[in-house]
Design an enzyme around this catalytic site. Structure first.
Site, PDB file in Angstrom:
ATOM      1  N   HIS A   2     127.833  75.388  42.796  1.00 53.75           N
ATOM      2  CA  HIS A   2     128.087  76.133  43.867  1.00 53.75           C
ATOM      3  C   HIS A   2     127.767  77.626  43.160  1.00 53.75           C
ATOM      4  O   HIS A   2     127.865  78.399  43.900  1.00 53.75           O
ATOM      5  CB  HIS A   2     129.085  75.917  44.811  1.00 53.75           C
ATOM      6  CG  HIS A   2     130.625  77.056  43.755  1.00 53.75           C
ATOM      7  ND1 HIS A   2     131.083  76.193  43.195  1.00 53.75           N
ATOM      8  CD2 HIS A   2     131.376  77.892  44.075  1.00 53.75           C
ATOM      9  CE1 HIS A   2     132.182  76.261  42.790  1.00 53.75           C
ATOM     10  NE2 HIS A   2     132.133  77.690  43.360  1.00 53.75           N
TER      11      HIS A   2
HETATM   12  N1  UDP Z   1     136.754  71.564  45.910  1.00 52.92           N
HETATM   13  C1  UDP Z   1     137.568  70.194  47.773  1.00 52.92           C
HETATM   14  N2  UDP Z   1     136.817  70.048  48.287  1.00 52.92           N
HETATM   15  C2  UDP Z   1     135.524  69.920  47.573  1.00 52.92           C
HETATM   16  C3  UDP Z   1     134.999  69.981  46.673  1.00 52.92           C
HETATM   17  C4  UDP Z   1     135.782  71.548  45.305  1.00 52.92           C
HETATM   18  O1  UDP Z   1     138.501  69.843  48.329  1.00 52.92           O
HETATM   19  O2  UDP Z   1     134.265  69.232  48.260  1.00 52.92           O
HETATM   20  C5  UDP Z   1     138.389  71.738  45.817  1.00 52.92           C
HETATM   21  C6  UDP Z   1     138.126  71.744  44.516  1.00 52.92           C
HETATM   22  O3  UDP Z   1     139.285  70.219  43.866  1.00 52.92           O
HETATM   23  C7  UDP Z   1     139.340  72.978  43.526  1.00 52.92           C
HETATM   24  C8  UDP Z   1     139.087  74.258  44.338  1.00 52.92           C
HETATM   25  O4  UDP Z   1     137.520  72.997  45.699  1.00 52.92           O
HETATM   26  O5  UDP Z   1     140.627  72.965  43.777  1.00 52.92           O
HETATM   27  C9  UDP Z   1     137.148  74.593  43.920  1.00 52.92           C
HETATM   28  O6  UDP Z   1     136.745  75.217  44.765  1.00 52.92           O
HETATM   29  P1  UDP Z   1     135.321  76.204  44.491  1.00 52.92           P
HETATM   30  O7  UDP Z   1     134.612  74.452  43.536  1.00 52.92           O
HETATM   31  O8  UDP Z   1     134.658  76.524  45.075  1.00 52.92           O
HETATM   32  O9  UDP Z   1     135.647  77.140  43.358  1.00 52.92           O
HETATM   33  P2  UDP Z   1     136.113  77.748  41.909  1.00 52.92           P
HETATM   34  O10 UDP Z   1     137.131  76.932  41.616  1.00 52.92           O
HETATM   35  O11 UDP Z   1     135.332  78.071  41.128  1.00 52.92           O
HETATM   36  O12 UDP Z   1     136.530  79.637  42.637  1.00 52.92           O
END
Ligand code: UDP
Length: 381
Positions: free
Chosen positions: A206
């Site tokens: 993403h």
């Molecule tokens: N996550 C979720 N459902 C999904 C994809 C990710 O619950 O379909 C959770 C994942 O387990 C983690 C968090 O969202 O805890 C991560 O979010 P994201 O990847 O959007 O952002 P980042 O961590 O890169 O800031």
């Protein structure tokens, strides 16, 4: 008792805030949640509030879309009068999104103390919006909760006064432990999608650096499609931004099992049973390690370098051969360690099996209370 205003807006922030908000409620602390609206639909927002039992936001600003400037500006415009009328003692922000920066900047201009959870992370890639948000928020914050020694050292190097920095460990580990157990009990996602435990690849993409670059995105999706065709099932909960980018660039994988974004319990279940995870998410990299699953990170750099050093994670620029890297990493077990805590705080608790005297049910609450105590101590100074 101080009144706390928590500013949230994006999926990873809901997960980080869940145990902390629960502790506030239990302790009778007056916390009002502002949801900026950055992530707004059922699959990216609503489901987390329900599943993780986060208190309903007191305010929803409904701000999403547009460029970074438009979105952040609209948040500032809405947050300032709200903070002026609410006059909280603290504003609490999490992570590195536009909502984080807008919350910190609005509060700081009004001389309201700001606490930042997950402070001190750096990718050293200044082109990333997340990196810009982190640096600015850290330098505005009055209390900085760091997840690791590396993050703490980084803040010291940047000249943040020592008394502002609190090494508390990683609040996401609390969530991983607690919801890991719940996921085992409640999620049936493996049977819903006919997935065999230990026999599939979980992928998420993403980050703007991948979704906004057609070549990189194509190379990732083609690499994953190749694995799905030849080697193993690949399941991919698709972020709305990635879905839109694939449509925009005409990328149509044929073999990957594409599904919509899933709730946290389903996501944790998918992570726990994967053979290997391919991701550009910060949170998912760590969760892979928390659940003992090897990971390939589809980026040129990572904020969580400990995991690369320990062998659990491998960085892979999407320009290179994804299939070989995924197949090789599938069998890797990294070294043991406890990089996300020091022995006396939330993170320390999080990085060890909980004490028997703490029941799994009260565990996240207890962790969050430690965090709250640190805020209160600071407020009393
Ligand atoms: N996550 C979720 N459902 C999904 C994809 C990710 O619950 O379909 C959770 C994942 O387990 C983690 C968090 O969202 O805890 C991560 O979010 P994201 O990847 O959007 O952002 P980042 O961590 O890169 O800031």
């Amino acid at each position: 008792m101080p009144r706390i205003l928590t500013v949230l807006g994006a999926r990873p922030q809901f997960i980080k805030a869940a145990p902390v908000s629960r502790a506030f409620a239990e302790a009778g602390i007056d916390e009002a949640i502002v949801h900026t609206g950055q992530h707004f639909d059922e699959g990216m927002s609503e489901i987390f509030f329900e599943e993780l039992e986060i208190p309903k936001p007191s305010f929803n600003l409904g701000i999403h879309g547009g460029g970074h400037g438009l979105m952040t500006g609209a948040m500032l415009q809405a947050l300032e009068p709200l903070m002026e009328s609410e006059r909280p003692d603290w504003v609490l922000v999490y992570g590195d999104t536009n909502s984080t920066l807008a919350g910190a900047l609005s509060a700081s201009k009004l001389h309201i103390p700001v606490a930042h959870v997950e402070a001190g992370l750096r990718s050293f890639n200044r082109r990333m919006p997340e990196e810009q948000n982190r640096i600015l928020t850290d330098h505005l914050a009055d209390v900085l909760f760091t997840p690791t020694d590396t993050a703490t050292a980084r803040l010291r190097k940047e000249g943040i006064p020592e008394e502002r920095i609190h090494l508390v460990g990683d609040v996401m580990y609390d969530a991983a432990l607690y919801y890991g157990r719940l996921a085992d009990e409640r999620s049936n996602i493996l049977s819903r999608y006919s997935l065999a435990s230990g026999d599939y690849v979980l992928a998420t993409v993403h980050r703007a650096e991948n979704t906004d670059d057609p070549e990189r995105l194509r190379s990732i999706m083609e690499g994953l499609d190749e694995v799905a065709r030849q080697d193993k099932t690949v399941v991919m909960p698709l972020h709305p931004r990635t879905r839109a980018a694939c449509e925009r660039y005409g990328i149509q994988p044929r073999y990957i099992q594409l599904i919509g974004p899933v709730g946290y319990l389903d996501m944790v279940a998918l992570e726990r049973h994967a053979a290997v995870i391919a991701t550009d998410s910060g949170g998912v990299q760590k969760e892979a390690y928390f659940h003992g699953v090897p990971c390939v990170t589809l980026r040129d750099e990572t904020e969580w370098a400990e995991l690369v050093e320990m062998g659990w994670n491998r960085l892979l620029s999407p320009r290179f051969e994804l299939r070989d890297a995924l197949l090789a990493q599938m069998w890797i077990t990294g070294s043991q360690g406890a990089p996300y805590g020091d022995g006396s705080t939330v993170g320390q608790i999080a990085c060890h099996v909980p004490d028997d005297s703490i029941s799994p049910k009260s565990y996240p609450l207890w962790c969050a209370r430690q965090l709250l105590n640190t805020v209160l101590e600071e407020a009393r100074r």
